[in-house]
Scaffold this active site. Structure first.
Site, PDB file in Angstrom:
ATOM      1  N   GLY A  67       0.842  -1.193   0.000  1.00 44.52           N
ATOM      2  CA  GLY A  67       0.000   0.000   0.000  1.00 44.52           C
ATOM      3  C   GLY A  67       0.873   1.236   0.000  1.00 44.52           C
ATOM      4  N   LYS A  68       0.297   2.362  -0.274  1.00 43.83           N
ATOM      5  CA  LYS A  68       1.027   3.632  -0.206  1.00 43.83           C
ATOM      6  C   LYS A  68       0.009   4.749  -0.205  1.00 43.83           C
ATOM      7  CE  LYS A  68       5.465   4.877  -0.384  1.00 43.83           C
ATOM      8  NZ  LYS A  68       6.623   4.076   0.027  1.00 43.83           N
ATOM      9  N   GLY A  69       0.374   5.870   0.336  1.00 38.85           N
ATOM     10  CA  GLY A  69      -0.563   6.984   0.329  1.00 38.85           C
ATOM     11  C   GLY A  69       0.103   8.262   0.749  1.00 38.85           C
TER      12      GLY A  69
END
Ligand code: NAD
Length: 443
Positions: A128-130
């Site tokens: 994931g990344k954000g």
């Protein structure tokens, strides 16, 4: 990200919703680049077509808008992202980036890369990344806190210790993770402290963090460099180093390499580049950056241009800033033997082809900077067990994990006569494909 390989564009992206900006002249399609590495690996490893299809897009793309009261009494609306690429191996895992040029495609690329990294490292995590599209240097500490808290509040149960576990990345740090943890604890209601602690990693040690996380990414890079040096019969002591990006990854890597007798002769960050043929005192430079926020104004170095930086005579180059920094022009200019990717995606494919033609080796991001997520995993395990491991324990485990992964990459590359990067994706794809073959698709 909108940097071009021949230099970051000077356009300032709008961090406030509703402010339009002109599109950059040529957009670097970072997500497609990452997908192309999987395609390369899939030519070697048998990845069933449906698995490729599933992994070709993130599972969830979450976009939130939230208001924040600024110090001047005005409200600003921010746009935050959390991209959840895959959780077939375990909870989504990956950093939170605060940067004025960050956008959906970059987060998609970075989230996918986390899936490959966790798989290569044999971690029970997905990818994931954000982050938020704004310049964290342009706000006060109090504003940064309110922005972080409102962001995590907006994400609500889209993050959680068993579901999606953020960590620091560009523009965020342990302090941001402490605010994120506190917001989560105050939002989810009555939960056991141990159950909530693991919602983020990279926390301060005093707030459930682990010893060794701060330097973990740099430490992992150094294990890879030492292993490369051992296999290549290359003596690191007395050799010259250049580093682009002097934040968490760049500064810690330089400091650790200095203890091995390497000399940092050129360094750069978002404010410019400095050269010192005698070698910088890394410890002092690090302290200076901690106090002043950048290398700008540091006295013991000569200012050089970005072009001059890439042409410096050195042995090792550690790009530790942003993606798409090494294109064909930079790759032609580099006078080093090895590029070790501290940043995610610093070499673009055209740049990498030039490096390969010139015989400059690359230790790719998916392996080289995986020390961060590996020690994040150790932090998460300690949180679940209410334990605190010593620095020695963490360091010992990290070294073993990095060397094992290095070996998996090297073996795959040798057996399949492919680049280190394709080998990393190949090892990861094998692991992911096997899980889909075992479990098949629900329902
Ligand atoms: P950071 O915010 O601590 O430091 C970033 C550095 O890059 C700063 O010195 C900044 O001045 C510099 N920089 C920014 N824009 C630049 C530009 N246009 N030109 C030159 N320098 C520029 O971030 P970090 O955590 O050190 O992350 C750096 C890279 O490493 C990112 O690609 C990140 O995704 C990757 N990474 C970080 C971790 C981690 O644990 N922090 C783990 C794995 C990978």
């Amino acid at each position: 990200m909108t940097q071009t390989a021949s230099g970051p564009t000077s356009q300032r992206a709008a961090d406030v919703v509703g402010v339009t900006k002109l599109p950059p002249a040529e957009r670097y399609d970072f997500f497609r680049v990452i997908q192309s590495y999987l395609d390369e690996a899939a030519k070697i490893v048998k990845v069933p077509e449906h698995v490729r299809l599933i992994l070709s897009q993130p599972k969830n793309e979450i976009i939130v808008h939230f208001p924040v009261l600024m110090d001047n009494g005005e409200y600003r609306l921010f746009k935050g992202y959390r991209i959840q690429h895959s959780n077939i191996l375990g909870p989504f895992k990956g950093g939170m980036r605060y940067h004025q040029d960050a956008g959906l495609d970059d987060f998609k690329a970075l989230a996918a890369m986390m899936t490959w990294k966790s798989a290569l490292m044999n971690l029970p995590f997905g990818g994931g990344k954000g982050g938020i599209k704004f310049d964290p240097r342009a706000v006060s500490r109090a504003e940064l806190q309110r922005i972080t808290r409102r962001f995590f509040h907006s994400l609500g149960s889209n993050v959680g210790p068993d579901y999606d576990i953020p960590a620091p990345d560009v523009g965020t740090n342990a302090q941001c993770m402490a605010w994120a943890l506190d917001t989560y604890i105050n939002t989810v209601g009555m939960v056991k402290k141990e159950d909530a602690m693991g919602v983020v990693t990279g926390k301060p040690v005093s707030s459930g963090g682990t010893f060794g996380r701060e330097k973990a990414t740099g430490q992992g890079l150094v294990h890879c460099i030492m292993e490369w040096a051992r296999r290549s019969r290359f003596r690191l002591e007395g050799k010259k180093l250049m580093v682009q990006g002097f934040g968490n990854v760049g500064a810690n890597t330089a400091a650790l390499l200095a203890t091995l007798g390497m000399s940092l002769v050129a360094v750069g960050d978002h404010t410019g580049y400095l050269y010192n043929p005698e070698g910088f005192n890394v410890h002092r430079l690090k302290q200076y950056v901690e106090q002043n926020g950048s290398i700008a104004g540091y006295a013991n170095g000569q200012k050089i241009s970005r072009e001059e930086f890439f042409a410096v005579q050195a042995d090792l180059f550690v790009p530790a800033a942003l993606e798409n920094q090494i294109g064909p022009i930079e790759a032609e200019a580099l006078q080093v033997r090895l590029v070790v990717e501290g940043a995610n995606g610093p070499c673009n494919p055209d740049g990498e082809a030039v490096l390969a033609r010139r015989g400059i080796e690359v230790l790719p991001d998916v392996l080289a900077n995986a020390g961060g997520v590996t020690v994040s995993y150790y932090e998460w395990v300690q949180n679940r067990r209410s334990e605190q491991w010593t620095l020695e324990e963490v360091d010992e485990r990290l070294e073993r994990a990095m060397l094992d992964a290095y070996d998996r990459m090297a073996q795959f590359a040798r057996q399949n006569n492919c680049s280190n990067r394709v080998a990393c994706y190949g090892v990861a794809a094998q692991r992911l494909a096997q899980v889909y073959i075992d479990r098949e698709i629900f329902p």
